[in-house]
Design an enzyme around this catalytic site. Sequence first.
Site, PDB file in Angstrom:
ATOM      1  CB  CYS A 162      -1.019  -0.083   1.221  1.00 26.28           C
ATOM      2  SG  CYS A 162      -1.776  -1.505   1.387  1.00 26.28           S
ATOM      3  CG  HIS A 294      -2.326   4.352   4.850  1.00 29.09           C
ATOM      4  ND1 HIS A 294      -2.289   4.317   3.601  1.00 29.09           N
ATOM      5  CD2 HIS A 294      -2.842   2.930   5.109  1.00 29.09           C
ATOM      6  CE1 HIS A 294      -2.051   2.808   3.189  1.00 29.09           C
ATOM      7  NE2 HIS A 294      -2.403   1.994   4.232  1.00 29.09           N
ATOM      8  CD  GLU A 305      -3.234   7.498   9.093  1.00 31.07           C
ATOM      9  OE1 GLU A 305      -2.612   8.282   8.215  1.00 31.07           O
ATOM     10  OE2 GLU A 305      -3.955   6.815   8.713  1.00 31.07           O
ATOM     11  CE  LYS A 326      -5.959   4.012   1.386  1.00 31.37           C
ATOM     12  NZ  LYS A 326      -4.728   5.329   1.679  1.00 31.37           N
ATOM     13  CG  HIS A 331      -6.341   0.729   0.260  1.00 37.24           C
ATOM     14  ND1 HIS A 331      -5.537   1.251  -0.462  1.00 37.24           N
ATOM     15  CD2 HIS A 331      -5.805   0.212   1.480  1.00 37.24           C
ATOM     16  CE1 HIS A 331      -4.060   1.198   0.067  1.00 37.24           C
ATOM     17  NE2 HIS A 331      -4.485   0.547   1.629  1.00 37.24           N
ATOM     18  CG  PHE A 390      -0.654  -5.430   4.707  1.00 44.77           C
ATOM     19  CD1 PHE A 390      -1.215  -4.923   5.939  1.00 44.77           C
ATOM     20  CD2 PHE A 390      -1.449  -6.190   3.810  1.00 44.77           C
ATOM     21  CE1 PHE A 390      -2.362  -5.029   6.087  1.00 44.77           C
ATOM     22  CE2 PHE A 390      -2.904  -6.315   4.333  1.00 44.77           C
ATOM     23  CZ  PHE A 390      -3.493  -5.886   5.590  1.00 44.77           C
TER      24      PHE A 390
END
Length: 402
Positions: A162, A294, A305, A326, A331, A390
């Site tokens: 990502c 994010h 976050e 998003k 995403h 990830f």
Amino acid sequence: MKRVVITGQGTINALGHDVPSTLEAMREGRCGIADLDIRDVERLSIRIGGQVRGYSPEAHFNRQQIALYDRFTQFTLLAARQAVSQSGLEFCGDLAARSGVVLGTSGGGMNTLDENYRSVYEEGKNRVHPFVVPKLMNNAAASHVSMEFNLKGPSFTVATACASSNHAMGQAFAMIRSGLAPAMVTGGSESMLCFGGVKAWEGLRVMSKDGCRPFSANRNGMVQGEGAAVFVFEEYEHARARGAEVLAEVVGFAMSSDAADIVMPSKQGAARAIAGAIRDAGLNPPDVGYINAHGTGTAANDKTECAAVADVFGAHADRLMISSTKSMHGHLIGGTGAVELLACVMALRDGIIAPTINYDEPDPECTLDVVPNEAREAKVEVVLSNAFAFGGLNAVLALRKI
């Protein structure tokens, strides 16, 4: 150290097939997430996504090109054409020899992979098209962009899940700042909305069946999207000498690794990347007015976050705006940071902060100003774009108004 500016941008995503339509949708808080229209969708438990609608490859590419371009490559080329056209650059001579392309993607040619697994394993065929490998390889989009625009300098693909496109744009930024290249085409692309791509994500059990609600207490997971965004990064004096319109300045970049867990995010790792980008830009936390988060809509990401931002900004966190687009476009995995950078440029140029839509209930662990549901007019001079992947790989970009 040379200054780096953005002189062109292009996109195709669930909100629009170009930058103006995408930014209009962001300003209106429009949602591009809807029911998926893909083969065997009835076999999926997750049936929504930020799918690119109204798109016909035949309108943009000939039959030979379609045979060679996976959907993610098609999206990249369309976005790159818009960006290079806006920049006004023509790559020839020394400029072509030294300029290149760095793009991010996570899955590469997932549609090609899915189609050919079906062909071999489901339909029992013993041969596949000779272009399968060059069509599905992760560097296909970067290679085709380099060929279409005569980019003969440093060119490659970054795959860090990502954070792929933020890592890619960070490398392009570093190359220009160091003097290695006068201009770079950079960004990211992803097209995983095929049966196999969605089925794989289902297995993680982090997907929402009904919508993306970042930072809202009733959130229940992320929603996949697809598309691309591409930018032209250029050395400032080079752009100024030719009278180019400058959209924003890229002033800082930082990367970090959590070195902790393959899927669970780390507050410390995220905070190091955020603080590092501010430090690399020669700025202080109070200089930052907006962060494109994010913001995936999972409890683990959102809480981590928010905690990382609070740690870095301290008392200034209460005066900071942070939103997740998003919630509108989904995403885009390896392409997500690139599409989100469009919202950062809009904040600097137009004074419009894209909202976090679908925000229903305050979360006591996410108390930041998430610009809920409606875009906001605000004057900001510096913005950040966060990407936390990830594998614990984090990448944060800092942009300044110019």
